[in-house]
Design a protein around this motif. Structure first.
Motif, PDB file in Angstrom:
ATOM      1  N   PRO A 113       0.818  -1.208   0.000  1.00  0.00           N
ATOM      2  CA  PRO A 113       0.000   0.000   0.000  1.00  0.00           C
ATOM      3  C   PRO A 113       0.855   1.264   0.000  1.00  0.00           C
ATOM      4  CG  PRO A 113      -0.878  -1.613   1.543  1.00  0.00           C
ATOM      5  CD  PRO A 113       0.456  -2.143   1.090  1.00  0.00           C
ATOM      6  N   PRO A 114       0.268   2.405  -0.398  1.00  0.00           N
ATOM      7  CA  PRO A 114       1.044   3.648  -0.499  1.00  0.00           C
ATOM      8  C   PRO A 114       1.787   4.039   0.771  1.00  0.00           C
ATOM      9  CG  PRO A 114      -1.080   3.908  -1.569  1.00  0.00           C
ATOM     10  CD  PRO A 114      -1.117   2.580  -0.867  1.00  0.00           C
ATOM     11  N   ASP A 115       1.246   3.678   1.940  1.00  0.00           N
ATOM     12  CA  ASP A 115       1.924   4.040   3.190  1.00  0.00           C
ATOM     13  C   ASP A 115       3.014   3.043   3.566  1.00  0.00           C
ATOM     14  OD1 ASP A 115       0.496   1.846   3.989  1.00  0.00           O
ATOM     15  OD2 ASP A 115      -0.648   2.871   5.553  1.00  0.00           O
ATOM     16  N   ARG A 116       3.297   2.097   2.654  1.00  0.00           N
ATOM     17  CA  ARG A 116       4.337   1.088   2.840  1.00  0.00           C
ATOM     18  C   ARG A 116       4.065   0.145   4.012  1.00  0.00           C
ATOM     19  NH1 ARG A 116      10.131   3.994   1.339  1.00  0.00           N
ATOM     20  NH2 ARG A 116       9.446   4.864  -0.654  1.00  0.00           N
ATOM     21  N   SER A 117       2.787  -0.014   4.348  1.00  0.00           N
ATOM     22  CA  SER A 117       2.397  -0.974   5.378  1.00  0.00           C
ATOM     23  C   SER A 117       2.020  -2.276   4.682  1.00  0.00           C
ATOM     24  CB  SER A 117       1.219  -0.406   6.177  1.00  0.00           C
ATOM     25  OG  SER A 117       0.085  -0.278   5.333  1.00  0.00           O
ATOM     26  N   GLY A 118       1.158  -3.043   5.304  1.00  0.00           N
ATOM     27  CA  GLY A 118       0.623  -4.232   4.664  1.00  0.00           C
ATOM     28  C   GLY A 118       1.006  -5.519   5.360  1.00  0.00           C
ATOM     29  N   ILE A 119       0.090  -6.482   5.319  1.00  0.00           N
ATOM     30  CA  ILE A 119       0.332  -7.826   5.846  1.00  0.00           C
ATOM     31  C   ILE A 119       1.221  -8.568   4.859  1.00  0.00           C
ATOM     32  CG2 ILE A 119      -0.764 -10.006   6.464  1.00  0.00           C
ATOM     33  CD1 ILE A 119      -3.362  -8.344   6.946  1.00  0.00           C
ATOM     34  N   PRO A 120       2.335  -9.146   5.294  1.00  0.00           N
ATOM     35  CA  PRO A 120       3.264  -9.777   4.343  1.00  0.00           C
ATOM     36  C   PRO A 120       2.692 -11.048   3.704  1.00  0.00           C
ATOM     37  CG  PRO A 120       3.972 -10.183   6.608  1.00  0.00           C
ATOM     38  CD  PRO A 120       2.841  -9.205   6.686  1.00  0.00           C
ATOM     39  N   LEU A 121       2.759 -11.083   2.371  1.00  0.00           N
ATOM     40  CA  LEU A 121       2.317 -12.240   1.599  1.00  0.00           C
ATOM     41  C   LEU A 121       3.368 -12.525   0.534  1.00  0.00           C
ATOM     42  CD1 LEU A 121       0.110 -14.343   0.787  1.00  0.00           C
ATOM     43  CD2 LEU A 121      -0.788 -12.595  -0.776  1.00  0.00           C
ATOM     44  N   VAL A 142      -3.070  -5.950  -2.935  1.00  0.00           N
ATOM     45  CA  VAL A 142      -2.560  -4.763  -2.230  1.00  0.00           C
ATOM     46  C   VAL A 142      -3.719  -3.914  -1.716  1.00  0.00           C
ATOM     47  CG1 VAL A 142      -1.292  -2.590  -2.530  1.00  0.00           C
ATOM     48  CG2 VAL A 142      -0.352  -4.716  -3.459  1.00  0.00           C
ATOM     49  N   GLU A 143      -4.767  -3.797  -2.519  1.00  0.00           N
ATOM     50  CA  GLU A 143      -5.934  -3.021  -2.095  1.00  0.00           C
ATOM     51  C   GLU A 143      -6.626  -3.635  -0.887  1.00  0.00           C
ATOM     52  OE1 GLU A 143      -8.139  -2.939  -5.725  1.00  0.00           O
ATOM     53  OE2 GLU A 143      -7.071  -1.188  -6.519  1.00  0.00           O
ATOM     54  N   ARG A 144      -6.397  -4.922  -0.655  1.00  0.00           N
ATOM     55  CA  ARG A 144      -6.933  -5.579   0.547  1.00  0.00           C
ATOM     56  C   ARG A 144      -6.003  -5.433   1.743  1.00  0.00           C
ATOM     57  NH1 ARG A 144     -11.365  -9.305  -0.018  1.00  0.00           N
ATOM     58  NH2 ARG A 144     -10.979  -9.677   2.197  1.00  0.00           N
ATOM     59  N   GLY A 145      -4.941  -4.643   1.586  1.00  0.00           N
ATOM     60  CA  GLY A 145      -4.040  -4.371   2.703  1.00  0.00           C
ATOM     61  C   GLY A 145      -2.872  -5.322   2.822  1.00  0.00           C
ATOM     62  N   LEU A 146      -2.547  -6.033   1.736  1.00  0.00           N
ATOM     63  CA  LEU A 146      -1.432  -6.966   1.764  1.00  0.00           C
ATOM     64  C   LEU A 146      -0.197  -6.352   1.116  1.00  0.00           C
ATOM     65  CD1 LEU A 146      -3.372 -10.173   0.648  1.00  0.00           C
ATOM     66  CD2 LEU A 146      -2.732  -9.538   2.963  1.00  0.00           C
ATOM     67  N   ALA A 147       0.967  -6.666   1.669  1.00  0.00           N
ATOM     68  CA  ALA A 147       2.243  -6.355   1.043  1.00  0.00           C
ATOM     69  C   ALA A 147       2.662  -7.606   0.295  1.00  0.00           C
ATOM     70  CB  ALA A 147       3.281  -5.969   2.092  1.00  0.00           C
ATOM     71  N   VAL A 148       2.757  -7.533  -1.028  1.00  0.00           N
ATOM     72  CA  VAL A 148       2.871  -8.718  -1.879  1.00  0.00           C
ATOM     73  C   VAL A 148       4.278  -8.822  -2.466  1.00  0.00           C
ATOM     74  CG1 VAL A 148       1.951  -9.936  -3.864  1.00  0.00           C
ATOM     75  CG2 VAL A 148       0.423  -8.566  -2.424  1.00  0.00           C
TER      76      VAL A 148
END
Length: 301
Positions: free
Chosen positions: A34-42, A64-70
Motif C-alpha cells: 500500500p502507499p503508506d508502505r504498510s501491509g500484511i506480508p504475503l 494490495v488493495e486488501r491491505g497486503l504487502a505482496v
C-alpha cells in the motif's frame, strides 16, 4: 544477472525490487505494498517454468488493495534469477525442492521479513509446503493453490494434460507463444478462456524470461521430491488449500487429499477454475485468499 528494469508494478501502491542470494544462487524479487508502505506480508511462489510476472499486476493490485504487502520472485532457473545447471556430485538432480524452499526463505531475508503468509501455485505450492515443513517459524500461514502433496495416486493429470506438459518447448519467441497458447488451452478454466489475454500474458512471460532447460530441471526436482504426506501430517501452520473444479493438470482430488493430510487445514474448491489464473476469477481468488489471511492475522493479534 540480468539488470533490465523490473516488471510492471501494481498501480496505486509502493513498489521496489532487489536480489536475494542462497548458496550463491541469486534470486530476483519485487515487493508491492500500500502507499503508506504498510501491509500484511504475503509471499507468492510461482509454478513450473513461470517467472514472477505470472502473478499479473492486476491480481497483485487487488491483493494490495486488501491491505497486503505482496512479494514475488523468480524461482531459480527462470526469469531474472540464476540458472543452476549442475549440482553436488552424485545427486540425481541439480537441486531439490528443499533448495527451492531455501530460496524462498532467502527472499524473505532480503526483504526484511522474519515471517510471512506464503501462497504457492502448482509447483510453487509444493515449494511452499516444503518451506513450512523445513522452516515453520518463517510461515505465518500456508495457502496451497492448485497443488498436491506428491502422494502417488492423488492429483493425477488427464492424459491430454500430461501430453501437453511433456511437449518440448520451442526456443524461438513466436513459436513459443503458439506453444504456450496450445498447451494452456488444455488445462485452462473452460468458461474463462480468452486467447487475447493469454497471448498478452505469455508475451510478458517470455520478455521477462523463460527457459525450457530450466523448466525441465525444475520438473526433475518435483519428480524427485516424492510424497510429503508424513511431514505434512506433523504440520501446525494454519493452512488453506484452494483448488479448481476444472483442473486437468492436477486433479481436484490432489487438493482434497492435501487438505486431509494437514491437521486443521481448510479446503476451498472454486467452481470452474482450471490450472490458470484468469482475470474473470481474480475477485473470487482475492476474496478467498485475503479473507483467510486476514483471519490468521486476527487470531495472532
Amino acid at each position: 544477472m540480468d539488470q533490465r528494469p523490473g516488471p510492471e508494478p501494481a498501480e496505486g501502491g509502493s513498489s521496489r525490487a532487489g536480489a536475494a542470494v542462497n548458496g550463491g544462487v541469486e534470486l530476483h524479487w519485487t515487493l508491492d505494498r500500500p502507499p503508506d508502505r504498510s501491509g500484511i506480508p504475503l509471499l507468492l511462489v510461482n509454478g513450473l517454468g513461470s517467472p514472477l510476472v505470472a502473478f499479473e499486476p492486476g491480481l497483485v493490485r487487488r491483493l494490495v488493495e486488501r491491505g497486503l504487502a505482496v512479494a514475488r520472485f523468480d524461482n531459480r532457473d527462470v526469469g531474472r534469477s540464476d540458472r543452476v545447471e549442475t549440482g553436488p556430485p552424485g545427486q540425481p538432480t541439480p537441486y531439490t525442492l528443499a533448495d527451492m524452499a531455501a530460496d524462498a526463505a532467502a527472499v524473505l531475508d532480503a526483504i526484511g521479513w522474519t515471517e510471512a503468509n506464503v501462497l504457492g501455485q502448482s509447483m510453487g505450492g509444493m515449494i511452499a509446503q516444503q518451506l513450512a515443513i523445513d522452516r515453520p517459524e518463517r510461515v505465518r500461514s500456508l495457502v496451497a493453490l492448485m497443488t498436491s502433496s506428491g502422494e502417488p495416486g492423488h492429483g493425477r493429470p488427464s492424459d491430454g494434460a500430461m501430453e501437453a506438459l511433456l511437449r518440448p518447448a520451442p526456443t524461438e519467441r513466436n513459436a513459443w507463444l503458439e506453444y504456450r497458447v496450445a498447451t494452456e488451452r488444455v488445462w485452462a478454466s473452460p468458461d474463462h478462456w480468452d486467447e487475447a489475454w493469454l497471448r498478452a500474458k505469455s508475451a510478458a512471460l517470455w520478455d521477462h524470461g523463460v527457459d525450457s532447460g530450466g523448466s525441465l530441471r525444475q520438473f526433475r526436482a518435483v519428480r524427485a521430491a516424492g510424497s510429503r504426506d508424513a511431514a505434512l501430517a506433523r504440520l501446525s501452520v494454519p493452512t488453506l488449500v484452494v483448488h479448481g473444479s476444472a483442473d486437468t493438470l492436477i486433479a481436484p482430488d490432489g487438493g482434497r487429499h492435501l487438505a486431509d493430510v494437514i491437521p486443521g487445514a481448510r479446503y476451498r474448491e472454486i467452481d470452474g477454475l482450471g490450472h490458470d489464473l484468469p482475470p474473470g476469477l481474480w475477485d473470487v481468488l482475492v476474496d478467498v485468499v485475503a479473507g483467510f489471511v486476514e483471519g490468521v492475522e486476527a487470531d495472532r493479534a
